[in-house]
Design a protein around this motif. Sequence first.
Motif, PDB file in Angstrom:
ATOM      1  N   CYS A  12       0.827  -1.215   0.000  1.00  0.00           N
ATOM      2  CA  CYS A  12       0.000   0.000   0.000  1.00  0.00           C
ATOM      3  C   CYS A  12       0.857   1.260   0.000  1.00  0.00           C
ATOM      4  O   CYS A  12       0.555   2.215  -0.723  1.00  0.00           O
ATOM      5  CB  CYS A  12      -0.941   0.001   1.201  1.00  0.00           C
ATOM      6  N   ILE A  13       1.927   1.263   0.774  1.00  0.00           N
ATOM      7  CA  ILE A  13       2.829   2.423   0.812  1.00  0.00           C
ATOM      8  C   ILE A  13       3.483   2.620  -0.550  1.00  0.00           C
ATOM      9  O   ILE A  13       3.551   3.743  -1.061  1.00  0.00           O
ATOM     10  CB  ILE A  13       3.883   2.263   1.928  1.00  0.00           C
ATOM     11  N   TRP A  15       2.335   1.602  -3.471  1.00  0.00           N
ATOM     12  CA  TRP A  15       1.291   2.013  -4.401  1.00  0.00           C
ATOM     13  C   TRP A  15       0.981   3.504  -4.233  1.00  0.00           C
ATOM     14  O   TRP A  15       0.833   4.227  -5.225  1.00  0.00           O
ATOM     15  CB  TRP A  15       0.053   1.166  -4.180  1.00  0.00           C
ATOM     16  N   ILE A  16       0.884   3.982  -3.015  1.00  0.00           N
ATOM     17  CA  ILE A  16       0.610   5.399  -2.751  1.00  0.00           C
ATOM     18  C   ILE A  16       1.750   6.261  -3.297  1.00  0.00           C
ATOM     19  O   ILE A  16       1.503   7.308  -3.914  1.00  0.00           O
ATOM     20  CB  ILE A  16       0.377   5.644  -1.249  1.00  0.00           C
ATOM     21  N   MET A  17       2.988   5.827  -3.113  1.00  0.00           N
ATOM     22  CA  MET A  17       4.140   6.585  -3.614  1.00  0.00           C
ATOM     23  C   MET A  17       4.132   6.661  -5.151  1.00  0.00           C
ATOM     24  O   MET A  17       4.422   7.705  -5.725  1.00  0.00           O
ATOM     25  CB  MET A  17       5.456   5.972  -3.117  1.00  0.00           C
ATOM     26  N   CYS A  19       1.476   6.473  -7.087  1.00  0.00           N
ATOM     27  CA  CYS A  19       0.375   7.366  -7.468  1.00  0.00           C
ATOM     28  C   CYS A  19       0.757   8.827  -7.260  1.00  0.00           C
ATOM     29  O   CYS A  19       0.472   9.670  -8.124  1.00  0.00           O
ATOM     30  CB  CYS A  19      -0.883   7.034  -6.668  1.00  0.00           C
ATOM     31  N   ILE A  20       1.391   9.140  -6.156  1.00  0.00           N
ATOM     32  CA  ILE A  20       1.825  10.512  -5.893  1.00  0.00           C
ATOM     33  C   ILE A  20       2.830  10.954  -6.955  1.00  0.00           C
ATOM     34  O   ILE A  20       2.735  12.067  -7.494  1.00  0.00           O
ATOM     35  CB  ILE A  20       2.407  10.655  -4.475  1.00  0.00           C
ATOM     36  N   CYS A  23       1.048  11.636 -10.131  1.00  0.00           N
ATOM     37  CA  CYS A  23       0.238  12.857 -10.020  1.00  0.00           C
ATOM     38  C   CYS A  23       1.101  14.109 -10.070  1.00  0.00           C
ATOM     39  O   CYS A  23       0.612  15.188 -10.401  1.00  0.00           O
ATOM     40  CB  CYS A  23      -0.582  12.835  -8.729  1.00  0.00           C
TER      41      CYS A  23
END
Length: 144
Positions: A12-13, A15-17, A19-20, A23
């Motif tokens: 999850c960490i 994946w979030i990185m 995506c950021i 973006c």
Amino acid sequence: LILGSKSLKNFCITWIMVCIALCVILPCQLLLRNQDQSTVIKRSNSSLDMIEMSGFICGYISCVFYLGSRFPQLYKNFRRRSTEGTSYLLFALAMMGNCTYGLSLVLKMPDTESFRALYFLHHLPWLIGSFGVLFLDIFVSFSW
């Protein structure tokens, strides 16, 4: 498959990185592209610029994650030999959505033979994602 809670947290960490990063990178590329139109070198229709390449990369990453999203449920159903707790409505609606999305891409295909191959290549990650997940959802449906 992600089996441990520590692995799930790390996933999850990560994946979030990702995506950021996407973006931040993609809008910056768009701004730079629009800002410096005067120095852009004309490219041939067959080559890809950075924005298009980023789109393809995002498309294939999306395809991998989208297809990968069904395997944990299939594995869990297989291990438990049960579909208890699985929402069939979720899978039925996802199947209808993927089917109509994939068909919309196929039905929108250009008439001209020379444009079909290019269109197909440009939409390949989304076709694989929609029809691939539809195929995996059929396996979930048959396990009921």
